[in-house]
Each structure stands twice: as structure tokens, then as C-alpha cells.
Design a protein around this motif. Structure first.
Motif, PDB file in Angstrom:
ATOM      1  N   GLY A 107      36.171  39.202  42.171  1.00 42.73           N
ATOM      2  CA  GLY A 107      37.415  38.665  42.723  1.00 42.73           C
ATOM      3  C   GLY A 107      37.761  37.312  42.127  1.00 42.73           C
ATOM      4  O   GLY A 107      38.920  37.036  41.799  1.00 42.73           O
ATOM      5  N   SER A 108      36.759  36.454  41.946  1.00 42.95           N
ATOM      6  CA  SER A 108      36.998  35.147  41.336  1.00 42.95           C
ATOM      7  C   SER A 108      37.418  35.280  39.878  1.00 42.95           C
ATOM      8  O   SER A 108      38.299  34.563  39.409  1.00 42.95           O
ATOM      9  CB  SER A 108      35.740  34.278  41.423  1.00 42.95           C
ATOM     10  N   LEU A 109      36.765  36.185  39.164  1.00 42.74           N
ATOM     11  CA  LEU A 109      37.145  36.400  37.767  1.00 42.74           C
ATOM     12  C   LEU A 109      38.570  36.945  37.656  1.00 42.74           C
ATOM     13  O   LEU A 109      39.309  36.601  36.733  1.00 42.74           O
ATOM     14  CB  LEU A 109      36.156  37.340  37.090  1.00 42.74           C
ATOM     15  N   THR A 110      38.959  37.782  38.597  1.00 42.09           N
ATOM     16  CA  THR A 110      40.322  38.299  38.631  1.00 42.09           C
ATOM     17  C   THR A 110      41.307  37.164  38.883  1.00 42.09           C
ATOM     18  O   THR A 110      42.366  37.090  38.259  1.00 42.09           O
ATOM     19  CB  THR A 110      40.466  39.387  39.709  1.00 42.09           C
ATOM     20  N   ARG A 111      40.940  36.257  39.783  1.00 42.80           N
ATOM     21  CA  ARG A 111      41.795  35.094  40.058  1.00 42.80           C
ATOM     22  C   ARG A 111      41.950  34.246  38.807  1.00 42.80           C
ATOM     23  O   ARG A 111      43.036  33.784  38.476  1.00 42.80           O
ATOM     24  CB  ARG A 111      41.181  34.286  41.189  1.00 42.80           C
ATOM     25  N   ARG A 112      40.850  34.030  38.102  1.00 47.20           N
ATOM     26  CA  ARG A 112      40.900  33.241  36.868  1.00 47.20           C
ATOM     27  C   ARG A 112      41.838  33.900  35.855  1.00 47.20           C
ATOM     28  O   ARG A 112      42.658  33.234  35.234  1.00 47.20           O
ATOM     29  CB  ARG A 112      39.503  33.103  36.272  1.00 47.20           C
ATOM     30  N   GLN A 113      41.712  35.212  35.701  1.00 47.62           N
ATOM     31  CA  GLN A 113      42.570  35.931  34.756  1.00 47.62           C
ATOM     32  C   GLN A 113      44.031  35.874  35.188  1.00 47.62           C
ATOM     33  O   GLN A 113      44.919  35.683  34.359  1.00 47.62           O
ATOM     34  CB  GLN A 113      42.109  37.388  34.625  1.00 47.62           C
TER      35      GLN A 113
ATOM     36  N   THR B 212      47.119  34.246  33.067  1.00 46.20           N
ATOM     37  CA  THR B 212      48.302  35.035  32.749  1.00 46.20           C
ATOM     38  C   THR B 212      49.566  34.308  33.210  1.00 46.20           C
ATOM     39  O   THR B 212      50.560  34.278  32.500  1.00 46.20           O
ATOM     40  CB  THR B 212      48.219  36.422  33.409  1.00 46.20           C
ATOM     41  N   ARG B 213      49.505  33.702  34.389  1.00 46.94           N
ATOM     42  CA  ARG B 213      50.665  32.981  34.918  1.00 46.94           C
ATOM     43  C   ARG B 213      50.977  31.725  34.112  1.00 46.94           C
ATOM     44  O   ARG B 213      52.130  31.370  33.939  1.00 46.94           O
ATOM     45  CB  ARG B 213      50.419  32.593  36.369  1.00 46.94           C
ATOM     46  N   SER B 214      49.945  31.028  33.676  1.00 45.89           N
ATOM     47  CA  SER B 214      50.177  29.767  32.975  1.00 45.89           C
ATOM     48  C   SER B 214      50.580  29.970  31.523  1.00 45.89           C
ATOM     49  O   SER B 214      51.054  29.043  30.885  1.00 45.89           O
ATOM     50  CB  SER B 214      48.940  28.877  33.057  1.00 45.89           C
TER      51      SER B 214
ATOM     52  N   SER C 292      44.935  26.863  27.176  1.00 40.19           N
ATOM     53  CA  SER C 292      43.665  27.289  26.574  1.00 40.19           C
ATOM     54  C   SER C 292      42.561  27.270  27.620  1.00 40.19           C
ATOM     55  O   SER C 292      42.599  26.460  28.548  1.00 40.19           O
ATOM     56  CB  SER C 292      43.289  26.382  25.406  1.00 40.19           C
ATOM     57  N   PRO C 293      41.545  28.138  27.486  1.00 38.78           N
ATOM     58  CA  PRO C 293      40.448  28.180  28.461  1.00 38.78           C
ATOM     59  C   PRO C 293      39.677  26.864  28.548  1.00 38.78           C
ATOM     60  O   PRO C 293      39.187  26.510  29.604  1.00 38.78           O
ATOM     61  CB  PRO C 293      39.540  29.291  27.955  1.00 38.78           C
TER      62      PRO C 293
END
Length: 141
Positions: free
Chosen positions: A117-123, A127-129, A133-134
Motif C-alpha cells: 500500500g505504501s509503495l502504491t502511494r509512492r507511485q 505519477t501526480r507530480s 525525480s526520485p
């Protein structure tokens, strides 16, 4: 730091989805807890460790409600064990193996779901921003 709002959201999703599954099928699964843990990880933030922690807390909070409910159901209605435990239990020989299976199936998948779930939030945030860069993300360190 624990974000109790994330745990509450995960608990609410677990309770609602399990109630819906039980109303439709008359069976209890561990799937609602997984969904709740994933939501808790998503709400908690972008770090997988935080998501895992909140997923575990959600699973434990939900288990405090689910386990006595399962015991009551099995006494009153002779309900089967939750999926997938009912199919794995015949392969076990001792009470210790059964206890280990139940404890591990109630915690490890939820930890993984919270981290996912956290990794999905990060992705989703990336995507929104758009072009960020990471390495410029302060939550990734």
C-alpha cells in the motif's frame, strides 16, 4: 510514529468488507484484513516500513474483533474456519503447527499488504507530480 487515522481507515475497510463477504457467502475470510492493511499502508505514507507497521497494527486491531467473533460463530452456527486456514489445517499434525500457521497467516501477509500500500502511494504521488525525480523526494531517504 503511528498514524492512528491510517489504522482506523484500514480497520473500517476490513470490517465492512468482511461483513459484506459474510452477508453474501456466509463465510469468513482473511481477505478483508489484507485489504484493510493495504489501505492503512497507503494512508500512512510512502515508506514501505511505515506501511508494513500500519498494516500489522491494522491486522492486530481487526484480529481482536475477528477472533472472538469467529469463536462465537463456530459455537452458535458451526461455521467453518476462515479461508484459507480451513484448507491448510488438515495437513498439520500438532497444535503448535496450527498455532504457528494461524499467527503467521494473520500477520505476515498483512505486513506485506501494508508495505505494498505504501509503495502504491509512492507511485501515485510520482505519477501526480509528473517530472519530479526520485532523488528529490525527502520521504525516500
Amino acid at each position: 510514529m503511528t498514524r492512528w487515522r491510517a489504522v482506523g481507515a484500514g480497520f473500517a475497510l476490513a470490517a465492512c468488507s468482511e461483513a459484506l463477504v459474510f452477508a453474501v457467502t456466509g463465510r469468513v475470510t482473511l481477505i478483508g484484513g489484507l485489504a484493510g492493511s493495504a489501505l492503512a499502508g497507503y494512508v500512512a505514507g510512502k515508506k514501505p516500513a511505515e506501511g508494513a507497521w500500519h498494516g500489522l497494527l491494522t491486522a492486530m486491531a481487526w484480529g481482536i474483533v475477528l477472533i472472538p467473533g469467529l469463536v462465537a460463530l463456530s459455537v452458535v452456527t458451526d461455521a467453518p474456519l476462515p479461508f484459507p486456514i480451513e484448507y491448510l489445517l488438515p495437513f498439520l499434525d500438532t497444535a503448535g503447527e496450527a498455532t504457528a500457521l494461524i499467527l503467521l497467516s494473520a500477520s505476515l501477509p498483512n505486513v506485506a499488504a501494508g508495505a505494498l500500500g505504501s509503495l502504491t502511494r509512492r507511485q501515485d504521488d510520482r505519477t501526480r507530480s509528473g517530472r519530479r525525480s526520485p532523488s528529490s523526494d525527502p520521504d525516500e531517504s
